[in-house]
Motif scaffolding. Structure first.
Motif, PDB file in Angstrom:
ATOM      1  N   ARG A   1      -2.737  -5.291  -4.809  1.00 18.55           N
ATOM      2  CA  ARG A   1      -4.122  -4.858  -4.683  1.00 18.55           C
ATOM      3  C   ARG A   1      -5.056  -6.064  -4.670  1.00 18.55           C
TER       4      ARG A   1
ATOM      5  N   MET B   1      -2.433   1.510  -0.488  1.00 20.15           N
ATOM      6  CA  MET B   1      -1.572   1.647  -1.651  1.00 20.15           C
ATOM      7  C   MET B   1      -1.928   2.960  -2.345  1.00 20.15           C
ATOM      8  N   LEU B   2      -0.929   3.654  -2.847  1.00 15.50           N
ATOM      9  CA  LEU B   2      -1.187   4.916  -3.529  1.00 15.50           C
ATOM     10  C   LEU B   2      -1.699   4.723  -4.953  1.00 15.50           C
ATOM     11  N   SER B   3      -1.378   3.583  -5.563  1.00 16.69           N
ATOM     12  CA  SER B   3      -1.823   3.326  -6.929  1.00 16.69           C
ATOM     13  C   SER B   3      -1.944   1.823  -7.134  1.00 16.69           C
ATOM     14  N   PRO B   4      -2.688   1.406  -8.171  1.00 18.46           N
ATOM     15  CA  PRO B   4      -2.862  -0.032  -8.413  1.00 18.46           C
ATOM     16  C   PRO B   4      -1.568  -0.771  -8.705  1.00 18.46           C
TER      17      PRO B   4
ATOM     18  N   CYS C   1       2.938  -1.265   0.826  1.00 20.14           N
ATOM     19  CA  CYS C   1       1.747  -0.823   1.551  1.00 20.14           C
ATOM     20  C   CYS C   1       2.128  -0.175   2.872  1.00 20.14           C
TER      21      CYS C   1
ATOM     22  N   ASP D   1     -12.979   5.095   1.684  1.00 18.36           N
ATOM     23  CA  ASP D   1     -12.624   3.960   0.837  1.00 18.36           C
ATOM     24  C   ASP D   1     -13.315   2.697   1.342  1.00 18.36           C
TER      25      ASP D   1
ATOM     26  N   ILE E   1      -6.545   0.761  -2.489  1.00 18.92           N
ATOM     27  CA  ILE E   1      -6.126   2.108  -2.844  1.00 18.92           C
ATOM     28  C   ILE E   1      -6.589   3.060  -1.749  1.00 18.92           C
ATOM     29  N   SER E   2      -5.653   3.849  -1.209  1.00 18.91           N
ATOM     30  CA  SER E   2      -5.995   4.729  -0.090  1.00 18.91           C
ATOM     31  C   SER E   2      -5.021   5.892  -0.045  1.00 18.91           C
ATOM     32  N   GLN E   3      -5.486   7.009   0.477  1.00 17.76           N
ATOM     33  CA  GLN E   3      -4.640   8.175   0.699  1.00 17.76           C
ATOM     34  C   GLN E   3      -4.085   8.208   2.121  1.00 17.76           C
TER      35      GLN E   3
END
Length: 277
Positions: free
Chosen positions: A59, A97-100, A105, A190, A265-267
């Motif tokens: 991140r 990325m789904l989480s920190p 990626c 985002d 962070i992104s969906q």
């Protein structure tokens, strides 16, 4: 970035009692520029896409925007507008990325990558004479944005920036910054603001031996009582606070080339109307 890409998507009117003029919520969402609720089929496709991570990344630290950003940079890859300096090809990959804590990626296609920087003398375009020694109001040099391809990649042709100094309120008084490039990444709703840095050995060589950099190892700004010496990465408080790492820079076919991967962070690509467009 052209101003029409930055129009906030707001409601055209209030939805009262679950309807809008007799239109149901799903239809109203489309009328107002939104989208229908996600379906099970769409969710399954989205979930599968998360498993298609293609590269390792971390991140990217969020950095301050600073006073010089404005939202009307041109859509272009070549941004120097003839300003002298060491040419550099800047390649950026934007990963979701789904989480920190994720270390994989997936590429974010269709995102806006907006960059801005100083010229070799440490001056920004579209900055008034109360902030820097030269008034550049209305100019656009060394600003631009690109749209990421299917691999989340964009490329800019620019120059190595100078360093900069600015008067700031007490008790700090003077803000001296090492050489850096500002970046904003917009993907759906985002937004990430970051700064990219160059290796100190490269900068030391440029400011010692190469014009116009060697003529700008001392700087001042309106409101400052004297000139100040150039600062390196290890003397820059923001570089240290963000625990930043310089970009990878190498000569490729005779051109200085800098590469960086930006993780946010992104969906993923859900087809949701972006907040800015």
């Amino acid at each position: 970035m052209s101003i029409d890409r930055r129009v906030f998507i707001g409601a055209a009117g209030a939805i009262i009692g679950g309807t809008l003029g007799g239109v149901g919520l799903s239809e109203a969402a489309e009328v107002l520029g939104g989208r229908k609720p996600i379906t099970q089929k769409e969710w399954e496709a989205l979930y599968r896409s998360y498993g298609q991570a293609q590269f390792t990344c971390v991140r990217t630290s969020t950095a301050v925007e600073g006073p010089y950003y404005y939202d009307s940079s041109p859509l272009r890859s070549a941004i120097a507008e003839g300003h002298p300096g060491e040419r550099v090809r800047l390649g950026l990959t934007l990963g979701g990325m789904l989480s920190p804590v994720a270390n994989r990626c997936f590429p974010l296609a269709g995102a806006v990558i907006d960059i801005w920087q100083t010229d070799a003398a440490g001056l920004y375009s579209n900055a008034g004479g109360d902030l820097q020694t030269v008034d550049t109001t209305g100019q656009t040099f060394l600003r631009g944005h690109q749209i990421t391809d299917e691999k989340g990649y964009v490329e800019f042709d620019t120059i190595v920036p100078g360093w900069e100094v600015i008067a700031v309120p007490p008790p700090v008084i003077v803000g001296a910054r090492t050489t850096h490039i500002h970046v904003k990444a917009y993907h759906g709703r985002d937004v990430l603001t970051a700064q990219l840095y160059f290796p100190d050995p490269l900068l030391d060589q440029l400011f010692a031996d190469v014009e116009p950099y060697k003529s700008h190892v001392m700087m001042t700004a309106p409101g400052l009582p004297k000139s100040y010496a150039r600062v390196r990465n290890v003397q820059d408080g923001l570089f240290l606070a963000d625990k930043s790492e310089p970009m990878t820079v190498e000569q490729i076919n005779g051109v200085l080339t800098a590469k960086a991967t930006i993780g946010m962070i992104s969906q993923g690509n859900r087809g949701i109307t972006p907040l800015f467009r």
